[in-house]
Design a protein around this motif. Structure first.
Motif, short mmCIF file in Angstrom:
data_model
loop_
_atom_site.label_atom_id
_atom_site.label_comp_id
_atom_site.label_asym_id
_atom_site.label_seq_id
_atom_site.Cartn_x
_atom_site.Cartn_y
_atom_site.Cartn_z
N THR A 1 43.65 33.38 44.58
CA THR A 1 42.58 34.47 45.12
C THR A 1 41.74 34.82 44.06
O THR A 1 42.03 34.53 42.78
N LEU A 2 40.60 35.31 44.21
CA LEU A 2 39.74 35.75 43.30
C LEU A 2 40.35 36.95 42.46
O LEU A 2 40.15 36.84 41.30
N ARG A 3 41.09 37.59 43.23
CA ARG A 3 41.72 38.75 42.24
C ARG A 3 42.69 38.19 41.11
O ARG A 3 42.77 38.69 40.18
N LYS B 1 40.51 36.72 38.33
CA LYS B 1 39.95 37.63 37.61
C LYS B 1 41.33 38.10 36.32
O LYS B 1 41.05 38.23 35.17
N ARG C 1 30.44 26.50 41.93
CA ARG C 1 30.51 26.96 43.47
C ARG C 1 30.45 25.89 44.13
O ARG C 1 29.80 25.09 44.35
N ALA D 1 34.16 33.01 53.39
CA ALA D 1 34.91 33.59 52.09
C ALA D 1 34.42 32.51 51.07
O ALA D 1 34.43 31.45 51.05
N ARG E 1 33.91 30.26 47.73
CA ARG E 1 35.11 29.73 46.97
C ARG E 1 34.28 28.71 45.86
O ARG E 1 33.10 28.33 45.76
N ASP F 1 37.23 34.07 47.58
CA ASP F 1 37.40 35.32 47.86
C ASP F 1 37.55 35.73 49.03
O ASP F 1 36.97 35.88 49.99
N GLN G 1 38.84 37.53 52.29
CA GLN G 1 38.26 38.44 52.99
C GLN G 1 39.36 39.09 53.85
O GLN G 1 39.11 40.32 54.59
#
Length: 525
Positions: A223-225, A228, A241, A253, A255, A279, A281
């Motif tokens: 996941t993007l979270r 990070k 991307r 979403a 990616r 990312d 949703q």
């Protein structure tokens, strides 16, 4: 993957699991007192635009294709299955969330529900129905974790087979991996999730992340979270991307693909790999989802009885770049899998994972259409319309919609084609029947209402503008549909005025003539 719903249907899952048939014995070589009883053995096949693993089943006496999805919290129906069988879905007031956002949940009563040889012990069972998806799924149901993980589950995607087991007299320290390949055992970790799908620890770049196996995800991803938190910046030069993923829900979403130095799972270490980043949703209660790319490189045993996952590496790339044209896809297409043929046509048409080649795209599209693939027939019907061959378009669209009655665009195309051919009354009757069956007033249903004279042009444009996030796209779609409607009625001046507006505001003015863009790398089915 459908990560979460507001309520589970465990009684149904239990009744299914308790009716598994045809016991067979499999014994670990050096443990004569431990007997691993095979209680189910089902072949898998690749289906749909994302080529997801599925099994054959039955719903109310008719054949059904059912996606196998350990990421799903429920066993549920698709809206296409409901419309095709003329079931009546009731609003539940609840929602499912997936990679692409949220979907309303309906409920429908079915008299018979069977997965392979496994039949529900109940008659007239209520099942949840997924309301909104980014595309009309070709499968009829999703078999979720509550059913799949009632027993120990072996998932062998390379061999296209899954098996269910029950251990007898097997201590927790006894390895249940009866394979010839070396296996690692990964213990379950505590999770707040209400799904039985086990979470376990994986180390990415030396840091712990929470992971689970999602058989419904085309590619493995962070996941993007979580990315990070691992220090991965999706804006950096070494991150690529890749567009969007879609599935349950109506959003898209974003990616990416990112290099990672190490991924450690139990005793297995994967170095210099690439992982997807999405990312998401909606809420996903894990950092890393191991999808079908991982599963094609491993045999996996969900040993629910021991609270362990056994993994055996079979060779090949563990993580594959999203959108890659892989040899197994070609093998499926060459073997006659019409869904694979359609997917390859889409990849060639869009230059996705392969150099764009419109001739090859058309070859595979026509091959898939000849085999009866409904998305291919919709695309071929649309091609015929754009070439002005409305008589040839009608049978293609009609047969496609018989298989995909929940599709939202096909009925509009069929209406225009019939009006062009002087079949206005039949066009109206068919479109009204489609609206009644779908029982849904979401977009683009206001366009259908305009076609039927229930909305005027201004009301249609106002309806398109109500959703701020999608106002421009919907307005352009509304104007394009209005142009086709006027053209079908021979009203050239109105059609040309709308075409001029489209060219200035919404270029390109009409969809490409090739197959609709399918995303075999989509993480969510």
């Amino acid at each position: 993957m459908i990560p979460r719903t507001m309520k589970t249907l465990l009684p149904l899952a239990v009744s299914l699991a308790c009716t598994l048939l045809h016991p067979a014995l499999a014994q670990a070589e050096d443990t004569p007192h431990c007997t691993y009883v095979e209680v189910g053995n089902l072949p898998l096949k690749y289906v749909g635009q994302g080529l997801a693993p599925a099994v054959d089943g039955v719903i109310d006496g008719t054949p059904a294709v059912m996606l196998v999805d350990t990421g799903a919290f429920e066993t549920s129906l698709t809206m296409n299955a409901v419309v095709k069988r003329d079931l009546f879905p009731h609003m539940t007031g609840r929602f499912a969330d997936g990679i692409s956002g949220y979907s309303r949940l309906y409920s429908a009563r079915v008299g018979e529900f069977a997965i392979g040889p496994v039949k529900s012990a109940r008659k007239n069972t209520n099942l949840l129905v997924i309301g909104e998806t980014a595309f009309t799924p070709a499968f009829d149901a999703l078999v979720g974790a509550p059913f799949l993980l009632q027993a120990d589950l072996e998932f062998d995607l390379r061999a296209k087979r899954m098996k269910f087991f029950r251990p007898l007299n097997c201590p927790s320290e006894q390895s249940l991996a009866y394979w010839k390949e070396d296996a690692v055992a990964v213990p379950f970790e505590y999770s707040r999730s209400t799904s039985p799908n086990p979470h376990f620890k994986v180390r990415v770049n030396g840091k712990d992340v929470d992971a689970f196996i999602d058989t419904g995800a085309s590619r493995s991803f962070l996941t993007l979270r979580a990315a990070k938190r691992l220090g991965i910046d999706v804006k950096s030069a070494d991150v690529t991307r890749l567009g969007f993923s879609s599935g349950v829900g109506t959003d898209r979403a974003a990616r990416w693909i990112t290099p990672v130095k190490t991924v450690d799972i139990g005793g297995e270490s994967i170095r210099d790999a690439e992982l997807g980043v999405i990312d998401v949703q909606s809420e996903v209660d894990a950092d890393l989802l191991l999808g079908q790319d991982f599963l094609r490189a491993h045999r996996v045993l969900f040993a629910m009885s021991q609270k362990k996952v056994y993994l055996a590496y079979l060779g090949g790339d563990v993580f594959t770049r999203g959108g890659t044209f892989e040899p197994w896809m070609q093998q499926e297409a060459d073997g006659g899998n019409a869904d694979a043929q359609y997917t390859i046509a889409s990849m060639y048409n869009n230059g996705q994972g392969v150099a764009r080649d419109r001739k090859l795209a058309q070859y595979w599209l026509e091959k898939a259409g000849a085999a009866g693939q409904p998305n291919a027939r919709l695309a071929l019907g649309r091609q015929q319309m754009q070439a002005g061959h409305f008589d040839a378009a009608i049978p293609l669209l009609r047969t496609a919609l018989d298989q995909l009655p929940a599709d939202r665009l096909g009925p509009l195309w069929l209406f225009d084609a019939r009006v062009h051919e002087g079949q206005a009354e039949l066009a109206k009757t068919e479109l009204e029947a489609s609206l009644k069956k779908q029982r849904n007033d979401d977009w683009p249903q206001p366009i259908a209402a305009f076609y039927l004279g229930k909305l005027d042009a201004q009301e249609l444009l106002e309806s398109a503008a109500r959703d701020r996030q999608s106002a421009h796209a919907r307005t352009c779609m509304a104007k394009s549909s209005m142009r086709e409607w006027h053209a079908a009625r021979g009203e050239k001046a109105q059609a040309e005025a709308l075409l001029a507006s489209l060219r200035s505001e919404c270029a390109p003015a009409r969809p490409a003539a090739g197959p609709a863009k399918a995303d075999p790398a989509a993480a969510d089915q």
